[in-house]
Design a protein around this motif. Structure first.
Motif, short mmCIF file in Angstrom:
data_model
loop_
_atom_site.label_atom_id
_atom_site.label_comp_id
_atom_site.label_asym_id
_atom_site.label_seq_id
_atom_site.Cartn_x
_atom_site.Cartn_y
_atom_site.Cartn_z
N UNK A 97 0.91 -1.22 -0.24
CA UNK A 97 0.14 0.08 0.10
C UNK A 97 1.11 1.32 0.13
N UNK A 98 0.58 2.19 -1.00
CA UNK A 98 1.38 3.54 -1.11
C UNK A 98 0.49 4.56 -0.36
N UNK A 99 0.95 5.01 0.70
CA UNK A 99 0.08 5.90 1.39
C UNK A 99 0.84 7.47 0.86
N UNK A 100 -0.20 8.26 0.45
CA UNK A 100 0.27 9.54 -0.10
C UNK A 100 -0.44 10.69 0.32
N UNK A 101 -0.02 11.79 0.77
CA UNK A 101 -0.47 13.04 1.08
C UNK A 101 -0.83 13.66 -0.18
#
Lengths: 299, 764
Positions: free
Chosen positions: B298-302
């Motif tokens: 999972x790539x968490x991005x703001x």
């Protein structure tokens, strides 16, 4: 003098201003009695003129003994005769001379004052004065006389003068020039509203007859400056012709035309050895005349 | 002009008759005065008649014009109304620049921006009159014949409008606006407007340069008058962007592989960008030939952040592979969720390694390190299939079965073998000579001469050995040809090849033979590796050995990639980057002598197109140019059979900048559009306010007021110029007739004051 003298055109104040001045002829004049002016006739008076060989019958009182001692020949001394002057004043009484912008002096009245005071001066210095008035033709012709009675008659005639019809100055002057046989002083008082070339030819005619000529060019100041502003319909005092003009738009051209007109006479008179005096009616005539006479006497 | 205002204007304009009436009345107010003579007046009137008439007319016109302008100002006339009054035919010409770039696919509150844009276009069309002209400009997609055509008929416009859809291309709005300006400039309609319906992405306006200011002298500084006029056409920018839904985009995929061959690990680094307003957690999947190769964590991005994930995988077989990185799940724009790329993975390359003889101890074999480099493992998936031959085998072996033949420390072959090798090279084979103790330069040169100089890249000279007595125990490699496709990746870092030591080498006269020197030694730049193309093949000579007796190169890291890359290069299997952005042309050059004349192109739609290649300047061979790249995906190109050229595939993707949510600032756009008037319509669902503003136009009363003032000043000047002096005289001298002489009178009479005296010249 208008009140004191009883003559309308002879004012005491003006006379007082010019009484010490004299109108002296520049050249010789042919008079009948002794006076201020040089005569063409030689006699035995005060002013030495030339020597002449003695001939039988000459008065031995006039022998020049100094010349006899030097040359052992008989010479008679001759002297210049001083005589009186004949002055003929030519007053233009044409319709245009009746113009006055402000209503105080018409040009004719101004010229009449001038004529009166000149006549007075001439009479007082034992000169003969005559008066000729004219428009298209000669209206009055009074030959030159020295008598006070003649002067009085001239004053009366002046008061009766009214502006006449159209102008024909040149033709009239030619007629007058032929009429005067003896050399005299011609004083022309006019607004000179004629063809300048024709008029100058007439003045030359006088000069040709060896008359001395003085021209008083009488103009109203309004004729020179043209101070009118609003739209005006002018009617000619001589022909009664009418023309409507916008003065503002033509003023410059008008003034230029009048300047040329005056300049033509001024130059023409100078070339012909004629005294030319521009007399605008806004300048008091006595002031103008005294200044002129003073200047003339200095020359 | 609206009906109530027009009669008002006409009524007010009647005031222009006032000066004429006044003029006529004033003509009748002349004073009647007597004058001494009219002679000068007649002349003066005649001379001033023409000038006075002109002045009268001029004054009258000025006064009338002033009143007309006042009337127009009072009637609050507008620019558009004035134009409409003066115009002929069509009242309006409208150019609609519709942004159908990939970003317009983004959904705002569930509705794609492009749908909003279409709604705005429909509103504009409804606003137009039956005779008004309209033209449509699309920023992307296949071209239409009707594009940019300004017509009163809506048929072509609607046909194009109904068919157009969101494209995968990037928008160049500046270019389209310029095209719209040119189209409108040619129209005679008095009212012209350019509508730009877009999401106002910043990068779409990159081509919009600020118009240089006009010089003071009025010159247009290179701009034509038409261009200057075109810049006066107002531009309405309809902003279709709203609150966007969450959106992430794959920005790029970087591939790294030692060699693109089956079985060799490949690293694919995928960069994901959070283009939406909120934080996101996304997964990325990698597909090769439609088979999933892996899934990212999972790539968490703001918002605005970028995350990368590297996929490690290998190709199971050689050939052309179609790969795709794909974001899992739905977001605002589906177009930027996929990124395509291709890889041409090499098949196993047959290589022959020829040694003088087989040694019982493999390590002692001359080709030991070479075998280790080219055949690192006995994996069936390895790209190179090596065969070890002896010198004697060359006479009987079928050389055409090998792509490259490495001849390691061989004595000069016999004449028949040499001739066989020459024919092999001429036919497209590649012979790689590696020196050693058995290589006698004279014998090799003699062999080469017999083969008509077609076997060696350069004549050999003597063998040089580093001697300690001479102050040198080795040479270093100081130069690698960075332009060579196989060597270019090995040039950096320098120690990779400079650490190799050469103890002994055979000198080559490469300059005399015209060979390409691929590597040089540090002393005087002596050639170490030289190559020369012969026929359809080539010969390469390594001046030193492949064992540790002459050099330690086989022990260095560079040895394996050097030989493998050289092998791939010689065998013609070097990987080429074949990617393009949607809308940009695909260019496939051929440098083989057997250039294909026809190439079959299969776009993502699957339809087969057969296209002709053509010669183009700058390319030695034929070139295929394919421009119909509006779809994203794979474009396969198959050269005609028998040419020897391989099938290739291009990956065409959406421009990654289309995911950039940065919008252009209105003030910045106004500044760059200047002197063009720019109107921003922020509500694309309802453009009525914009239409109203356009119809109202700019109120001209201020301009009229200025014009009246200037006219009045001019009139005053003219009037005073015509009659200033009388007024001055009157003011200075009082009423005419008074015995005062004004300034002007004195100057005028200056001459006569003198003449009132006796003329000085009159003497008798």
């Amino acid at each position: 003098m208008s009140r004191d003298s009883g003559y309308r055109y002879l004012e005491p104040a003006a006379l007082a201003r010019v009484k010490n001045l004299a109108l002296v002829a520049r050249g010789v004049v042919e008079g009948s009695i002794s006076g201020l002016h040089a005569s063409p006739y030689k006699g035995f008076s005060v002013e030495f003129a030339e020597h002449r060989e003695y001939t039988a019958g000459d008065d031995p009182r006039h022998l020049d003994y100094k010349m006899l001692a030097r040359t052992e020949r008989l010479y008679i001394k001759q002297y210049e005769e001083e005589t009186n002057m004949r002055v003929q004043i030519l007053l233009d009484t044409s319709g245009s001379m009746g113009y006055s912008y402000d209503g105080r002096f018409t040009k004719l009245q101004y010229g009449s004052y001038l004529t009166a005071i000149l006549s007075y001066l001439m009479t007082r210095q034992q000169d003969a004065v005559g008066l000729t008035t004219f428009d298209t033709e000669i209206r009055l012709d009074m030959p030159a006389r020295t008598s006070p009675r003649h002067f009085n008659e001239m004053m009366r005639q002046l008061e009766a003068i009214e502006p006449g019809q159209q102008t024909g100055i040149a033709e009239t002057l030619h007629k007058l020039a032929n009429r005067f046989n003896r050399r005299c002083l011609i004083v022309l008082v006019s607004d000179l509203y004629d063809e300048p070339d024709e008029l100058m030819r007439a003045l030359h005619h006088f000069r040709h007859r060896r008359h001395e000529v003085i021209v008083f060019h009488v103009l109203d100041k309004a004729e020179i400056d043209f101070p009118f502003r609003a739209l005006v319909a002018f009617h000619d005092l001589e022909t009664n012709e009418r023309i409507q003009v916008d003065p503002a738009s033509i003023r410059d051209v008008y003034v230029e035309q009048v300047e040329q007109f005056i300049e033509t006479y001024r130059r023409g008179c100078a070339e012909s050895h004629i005294d030319y005096v521009l007399a605008d009616t806004s300048t008091p005539y006595d002031f103008m005349l005294s200044r002129y006479l003073a200047t003339r006497n200095r020359l | 002009m609206t009906p109530p205002e027009f009669p008002l204007f006409l009524l007010a304009a009647l005031a222009a008759a006032i000066p004429v009436i006044l003029h006529m009345i004033s003509r009748q107010r002349a004073k009647h005065l007597p004058f001494s003579t009219l002679r000068f007046l007649r002349v003066s009137v005649e001379k001033t008649r023409r000038r006075r008439r002109i002045q009268d007319v001029l004054l009258m016109l000025l006064r009338a014009a002033a009143l007309v302008l006042i009337a127009m100002g009072l009637s609050e006339i507008k620019v558009t109304q004035l134009s409409a009054l003066l115009g002929r035919g069509a009242a309006s010409a409208v150019a609609i620049v519709l942004d159908n770039s990939a970003s317009m696919a983004l959904a705002d509150k569930g509705r794609p921006r492009f749908e909003t844009a279409r709604g705005a276009v429909n509103q504009i069309l409804r606003e137009l009159g039956p005779n008004d002209q309209a033209a449509l400009f699309l920023t992307g997609g296949p071209p239409f014949d009707e594009q940019g055509r300004l017509e009163a008929s809506r048929d072509g416009f609607l046909r194009m409008f109904n068919q157009c859809a969101v494209s995968n291309e990037r928008a160049d709005l500046a270019m389209r606006v310029e095209q719209a300006r040119k189209a409108l400039a040619a129209s005679g309609a008095p009212n012209k407007v350019i509508y730009v319906i877009t999401d106002v992405q910043k990068h779409c306006w990159d081509g919009l340069k600020k118009t240089p200011e006009e010089p003071a002298d009025g010159s247009t500084d290179g701009q034509t008058q038409e261009e200057a006029k075109a810049r006066k056409i107002p531009v309405v920018i309809v902003d279709c962007a709203r609150e966007p839904e969450p959106n992430a985009a794959i920005q790029k995929v970087d591939l790294e592989a030692a060699v693109p061959v089956a079985g060799v690990p490949v690293k694919a680094t995928v960069e994901v960008f959070n283009a939406g307003p909120g934080a996101q957690q996304r997964l990325v999947e990698l597909y090769v030939d439609d088979k999933q190769k892996g899934t990212s964590p999972v790539l968490a991005m703001e918002p605005g952040a970028r995350k990368t994930h590297a996929f490690q995988f290998s190709f199971e077989s050689g050939g052309l592979h179609r790969c795709e990185a794909r974001l899992v799940g739905q977001d605002g724009s589906p177009l930027d969720d996929r990124r395509f790329f291709t890889m041409e993975v090499n098949q196993r390359i047959p290589v022959a390694i020829v040694t003088p003889h087989r040694h019982e101890i493999p390590y002692l074999d001359e080709s030991f390190y070479l075998q280790q480099a080219l055949m690192p493992a006995n994996s069936p998936n390895w790209a190179i299939r090596g065969s070890v031959l002896t010198a004697k085998d060359l006479a009987t072996a079928k050389l055409q079965d090998y792509a490259v033949i490495y001849c390691v420390n061989l004595p000069a072959p016999e004449a028949d073998v040499a001739e066989k090798l020459r024919q092999y090279v001429e036919g497209g084979g590649h012979v790689f000579w590696i020196c050693g103790e058995n290589v006698q330069p004279d014998a090799y040169n003699a062999m080469d001469q017999k083969a008509q100089g077609r076997l060696l890249p350069a004549p050999l000279r003597e063998v040089r050995t580093a001697k300690a007595a001479e102050g040198r125990d080795s040479w270093h490699i100081r130069y690698l040809d960075e332009k060579h496709r196989a060597l270019a990746p090995l040039v950096k870092p320098d120690p990779l090849y400079q650490s190799a030591l050469i103890y002994k080498y055979v000198r080559m006269d490469a300059k005399a033979a015209g060979a390409s020197v691929l590597a040089r030694l540090d002393e005087a730049g002596e050639p170490l590796l030289a190559q020369r193309k012969i026929g359809r093949g080539s010969v390469i000579m390594l001046g030193t050995g492949a064992h540790v007796g002459w050099t330690n190169l086989p022990l260095k890291t560079i040895f394996l990639p050097l030989l493998v890359r050289m092998t791939f290069e010689l065998a013609g299997t070097e990987q080429a980057e074949r990617m393009a952005l949607a809308g940009s042309p695909l260019v496939l050059p051929f440098d083989d002598e057997r250039n294909p004349l026809r190439v079959a192109v299969v776009p993502p739609s699957g339809t087969l197109y057969e296209l002709k290649t053509k010669a183009e300047p700058g390319h030695p061979g034929q070139v295929l140019t394919y421009t119909d790249t509006y779809d994203v995906g794979f474009y396969t190109m198959r050269p005609s059979a028998g040419t020897g050229a391989n099938q290739v595939a291009f990956a065409v993707n959406v421009d990654p900048s289309e995911a950039d949510p940065t919008k252009a600032e209105p003030e910045d756009l106004r500044g760059r559009f200047a002197p063009t008037d720019v109107l921003f319509a922020d509500n694309p669902e309802d453009l009525s306010d914009t239409f109203k503003m356009l119809h109202e136009g700019t109120n001209l009363w201020g301009y009229f007021l200025w014009a009246v003032l200037i006219l009045l000043v001019f009139e005053t000047f003219v009037s005073n110029w015509l009659s200033p002096k009388a007024a001055e005289d009157q003011q200075q001298n009082g009423p005419p007739g008074m015995r005062r002489m004004g300034t002007r009178s004195r100057s005028r009479l200056g001459n006569y004051s003198k003449t009132s005296e006796v003329s000085k010249t009159s003497k008798v």
